[in-house]
Structure formats: C-alpha cells, structure tokens
Scaffold this motif. Structure first.
Motif, mmCIF file in Angstrom:
data_model
loop_
_atom_site.group_PDB
_atom_site.id
_atom_site.type_symbol
_atom_site.label_atom_id
_atom_site.label_comp_id
_atom_site.label_asym_id
_atom_site.label_seq_id
_atom_site.Cartn_x
_atom_site.Cartn_y
_atom_site.Cartn_z
ATOM 1 N N GLU A 64 0.834 -1.204 0.000
ATOM 2 C CA GLU A 64 0.000 0.000 0.000
ATOM 3 C C GLU A 64 0.869 1.253 0.000
ATOM 4 O O GLU A 64 0.555 2.246 -0.659
ATOM 5 N N VAL A 65 1.964 1.210 0.767
ATOM 6 C CA VAL A 65 2.877 2.357 0.834
ATOM 7 C C VAL A 65 3.441 2.664 -0.546
ATOM 8 O O VAL A 65 3.396 3.815 -1.006
ATOM 9 N N ILE A 66 3.950 1.646 -1.230
ATOM 10 C CA ILE A 66 4.573 1.864 -2.541
ATOM 11 C C ILE A 66 3.574 2.466 -3.514
ATOM 12 O O ILE A 66 3.884 3.453 -4.202
ATOM 13 N N LYS A 67 2.375 1.924 -3.584
ATOM 14 C CA LYS A 67 1.370 2.419 -4.532
ATOM 15 C C LYS A 67 0.965 3.863 -4.241
ATOM 16 O O LYS A 67 0.529 4.579 -5.130
ATOM 17 N N SER A 68 1.111 4.304 -2.986
ATOM 18 C CA SER A 68 0.673 5.650 -2.610
ATOM 19 C C SER A 68 1.748 6.718 -2.793
ATOM 20 O O SER A 68 1.488 7.905 -2.617
ATOM 21 N N LEU A 69 2.961 6.321 -3.150
ATOM 22 C CA LEU A 69 4.066 7.279 -3.228
ATOM 23 C C LEU A 69 3.868 8.281 -4.367
ATOM 24 O O LEU A 69 3.361 7.929 -5.438
ATOM 25 N N GLU A 70 4.277 9.513 -4.124
ATOM 26 C CA GLU A 70 4.148 10.562 -5.140
ATOM 27 C C GLU A 70 5.491 11.076 -5.636
ATOM 28 O O GLU A 70 5.555 11.799 -6.615
ATOM 29 N N GLN A 71 6.595 10.723 -4.934
ATOM 30 C CA GLN A 71 7.924 11.112 -5.387
ATOM 31 C C GLN A 71 8.410 10.091 -6.419
ATOM 32 O O GLN A 71 7.812 9.037 -6.578
ATOM 33 N N PRO A 72 9.516 10.380 -7.140
ATOM 34 C CA PRO A 72 10.026 9.405 -8.104
ATOM 35 C C PRO A 72 10.412 8.078 -7.430
ATOM 36 O O PRO A 72 11.076 8.067 -6.397
ATOM 37 N N VAL A 73 9.955 6.975 -8.039
ATOM 38 C CA VAL A 73 10.212 5.623 -7.537
ATOM 39 C C VAL A 73 10.824 4.830 -8.685
ATOM 40 O O VAL A 73 10.303 4.840 -9.808
ATOM 41 N N LEU A 74 11.947 4.133 -8.404
ATOM 42 C CA LEU A 74 12.608 3.316 -9.425
ATOM 43 C C LEU A 74 12.632 1.859 -8.992
ATOM 44 O O LEU A 74 13.271 1.506 -8.008
ATOM 45 N N GLY A 75 11.928 1.012 -9.735
ATOM 46 C CA GLY A 75 11.978 -0.427 -9.509
ATOM 47 C C GLY A 75 13.074 -1.041 -10.365
ATOM 48 O O GLY A 75 13.203 -0.709 -11.546
ATOM 49 N N ILE A 76 13.878 -1.921 -9.774
ATOM 50 C CA ILE A 76 14.974 -2.568 -10.494
ATOM 51 C C ILE A 76 14.746 -4.076 -10.507
ATOM 52 O O ILE A 76 14.525 -4.678 -9.455
ATOM 53 N N CYS A 77 14.789 -4.683 -11.700
ATOM 54 C CA CYS A 77 14.669 -6.136 -11.887
ATOM 55 C C CYS A 77 13.385 -6.662 -11.237
ATOM 56 O O CYS A 77 12.295 -6.324 -11.674
ATOM 57 N N LEU A 78 13.484 -7.462 -10.184
ATOM 58 C CA LEU A 78 12.281 -7.972 -9.521
ATOM 59 C C LEU A 78 11.409 -6.812 -9.033
ATOM 60 O O LEU A 78 10.184 -6.898 -9.090
ATOM 61 N N GLY A 79 12.029 -5.732 -8.588
ATOM 62 C CA GLY A 79 11.259 -4.560 -8.143
ATOM 63 C C GLY A 79 10.346 -4.057 -9.249
ATOM 64 O O GLY A 79 9.173 -3.759 -9.020
#
Length: 193
Positions: A64-79
C-alpha cells in the motif's frame, strides 16, 4: 536529497547502495513506511522470487505504501516486475502500477538471460544523455510485456519491456548498479528527476 531503498526479502541491495555512494548520493535501507514516504527518491531493488517478495510486502503493508508514493520511484529487476499486474512466477498478483504481465521466457531460450543487452529507448527521462541505445547488464528468467507504459524495449527471443514509466513510477529490468558507465548515467538521471 534523501533516498530510501526499500528493504524486503530480496537481494542486491548492497550493490545499489555502493552505486549510489559512487554518485555521492547516500541512501537509507529501510522497511519503515514513514522513512519511505519522507524520502525525496525511492528505489525498489530486487533479486529474488515474486510470490515470497509480495508476501513480505503485504505482511508489512509496504504494498500500500509503494502504490501511494508521489515522489520518483525506481523499480529494479524484480522490483520492476512486482510493479506490474501479475507475475507467472508463483502465480503472483503484484502491485498493478504498470498495466502489463510478467511472463517466463519461452523454453527454447536459455534462461536466465545473463549478460549485456541493448535497451531501445522510447521515452527520454531515464535515458537523457545517451546518443545511441545503451547496453545494460541483465540477469532474469521472466520479462514484462510491451505496453503503453514501455519506456525502452530489448530483444531476447522476443521484444520485452526493459524499462517502464507511468507518472512518478519508473522500472528497469536490467541492473543499472552493475552496468558500468551506462548504469551510472541512468541512476544520475533518476536522481535528477
């Protein structure tokens, strides 16, 4: 600037930390929702297995935290894969940020795909400063399909999303922290967003 690296039961966090240190961009590794929400940038790394990783995130409500983020988010590989709708790995329902599914490479292909491969750029944000389509280091047996949110594609038996982008969410299938100068440029671009 303060960067948070999301801590969960997936590997490769140390490599990401070292890559950021080389850029003079110290980061904190945490699963504390408050620290993640307060960060200027968030990196969601990963080497691991989708179903157990999603279970860890759900148990701590980090999904829930990740989906609610408004700043830039970078997922790497499995992320990045966990930011998609579904993964064939463990028949896993994922975060649903990117509207594409994660599939296993065809059995005719050698898996995991390990080594350097080219990312054909479609969107400029993460790829600023590259005159040509850069090569990055990949290690993966699953891939995200091409969709409207594809920011770069790579060929390995078929064309797949090697980068995804939607609003403040970015994902890369390759490992920028292990991709020499090209990876460093990409991480710098993310930190400048």
């Amino acid at each position: 600037m303060n960067t948070a690296i999301i801590k969960y039961n997936a590997g490769n966090i140390q490599s990401v930390l070292f890559a950021l240190e080389r850029l003079n961009a110290p980061a904190v590794v945490t699963d504390d929702p408050a620290l993640i929400r307060e960060a200027d940038k968030v990196i969601f790394p990963g080497v691991g297995e989708a179903s157990s990783a999603m279970q860890y995130l759900r148990e701590r409500r980090l999904d829930e935290v990740i989906k609610s983020l408004e700043q830039p988010v970078l997922g790497i590989c499995l992320g990045m894969q966990l930011m998609c709708t579904h993964s064939d790995e463990g028949d896993t329902t994922c975060l649903g940020i990117f509207d594409t599914q994660v599939k296993k490479f065809d059995q005719g292909l050698k898996t995991p795909q390990i080594g350097w491969n080219q990312a054909k750029q479609k969107r400029p944000e993460l790829f600023a400063g590259f005159d040509e389509d850069p090569y990055f280091y990949f290690v993966h047996s699953y891939y995200a399909g091409v969709c409207d949110e594809t920011a770069a594609t790579t060929e390995y038996g078929l064309s797949f999303s090697s980068a995804l982008q939607k609003k403040n969410f970015y994902g890369v299938q390759f490992h920028p922290e292990k991709s020499a100068e090209a990876g460093q440029i990409l991480l710098e671009n993310f930190l400048k967003l």
